[in-house]
Design a protein around this motif. Sequence first.
Motif, short mmCIF file in Angstrom:
data_model
loop_
_atom_site.label_atom_id
_atom_site.label_comp_id
_atom_site.label_asym_id
_atom_site.label_seq_id
_atom_site.Cartn_x
_atom_site.Cartn_y
_atom_site.Cartn_z
N ASP A 14 -35.03 62.29 -22.58
CA ASP A 14 -34.73 62.72 -21.21
C ASP A 14 -35.13 61.71 -20.14
N CYS A 15 -36.05 60.85 -20.44
CA CYS A 15 -36.58 59.94 -19.41
C CYS A 15 -35.87 58.58 -19.51
N GLN A 72 -41.37 65.08 -22.01
CA GLN A 72 -40.78 63.76 -21.79
C GLN A 72 -40.75 63.36 -20.32
N GLY A 73 -41.33 64.16 -19.46
CA GLY A 73 -41.38 63.82 -18.05
C GLY A 73 -42.33 62.66 -17.82
N GLU A 77 -45.92 63.28 -18.63
CA GLU A 77 -46.10 63.93 -19.94
C GLU A 77 -45.98 62.90 -21.07
#
Lengths: 155, 346
Positions: A102-103, B74-75, B78
């Motif tokens: 996602d990143c 996945q931030g 994080e």
Amino acid sequence: MLSEKTLDYLIIIFSALLVCVFIFRFIIKDNQKSFSINVAKITISRLDGTQIKLVDMVKNKDEAYILLFRLNDCYSCITKGLSDLQNLSKSGYECIAIVIHDCLPDVKGFAEMFSGISFHQLTIKEQYEYIHSPYFPVILSLKNKRVVNYRFITL
Amino acid sequence: MKRLFASILPFILLAGHIYCIELKRVETWNFKQIYKGQIISSFFDSSGDLIITFGIQPVLLNKNNSIPFATFGQGPNEITHLYTLCKYNEDLALFEDVNKIKVFTKKGGTYLWKETLWLRRDSLPFFLKSALFYKGYFFLAGMKILRFPAPDNMDTANLQIFEQHSNSPGKSIMLEVGIKPDRQYEIERFLLPYKDHVLYLKQNEMKIHFISIDKLEVDKTIQLFTPTFYRSMPKNFYIWKDYKGNHREYLIDLETWAMSYSAITNVIIYKNDHLMVQIRTCSQENGKFAILLYDLKNNYQLEGLIFLNDLLLAERDGYIYCYKGGNPGLDDTAERNEIIIYRIID
């Protein structure tokens, strides 16, 4: 000799068994082990953030190869897949490495360590919606926008 | 008779000197939150907060708070996995992968993501256990597989050194050549900064390896004096075994390997020139653990020995911080999130 009623019961039991075998063999087992991907619906991101339909990337190519992996998959397997992709690319095939993560900055950072490979990002949400795979990394072979073969990459 | 007396005299004197040290409890920190998993690292950050990693969850602790950070995800703030973490200048370097470092900086009483660094890596596995950033270098301890000359043996390195902001592949040192595959990559490693050296210790060896910062090589190796109760690691530990997918059996083995010999549980520098090594006693008589105090300036002499039941975490201003009851995830007695602060009475 068997009576007609007993024969009916035997036919019913035999038919039920056949249905069970069919369900197990072709539905349950296939769901667990097989790979499927909906190429037409997947949207991927380039490393600059712009989005593109996967099908548009392969539409002008007779034959294309796609490597799908996550950043925390077996690293040796990822590098093996990327190495295969580099060799296929040198042979003139369209090759795309798709990182399921996602990143985007993470994908960019990872991509900087490898040259000559076209990296793209796929969100986890899209992976769950359009890809079913029991294992990653997986390399796909596409002909005329259709998956003709796939191989899971293990050590 | 004289000769016998002369030979045992140093031990008598040493023993007398060892037992004159004791601990005094000065403070206790209690927290409501319970964190699961083994403590894999603990140290003070640059602003004096204690950083403890439970499994893959780092937690900032001080007298008033315990705040988990870098939670799973996945931030940017994080992480999906944590191999190890270490201080990185004023910040923290979290190794999400063996070559992917997420740098977290302190903001508003917690740690937030600042940048991501990538180290060069080859395709062969690296079982990273511990990291240290010191004088512009990342020291990564673990088992790095360098090559497989034959199917049943391999060449490995115990330490890899990467220069900060360099794209070089890193230097592999402390090599072991032609070893048979086993599970020694599960063994914990400890790295400590000490003047112009980095000290390297393995959980199963009472040895200090001095790594020179100038040469990036092992300068010398010192075998530490061990007390009589020290129990060496059995030779049949960590041998290769096919668990046939039985993960529970593997976890039981890991616990047995960690608890059934005098494994080093933590190592810290105490008051600049002393090395404090905590080992398991494998006995309930005096205490679950023993802290051994070695004088680094005086021929690595064993100066003190303290038995206790708490896990050594870190040292600051002469006070030592311990986790009550041992290591949660290994010791059944470590049930609560309680930190005890001791002072050594000389």
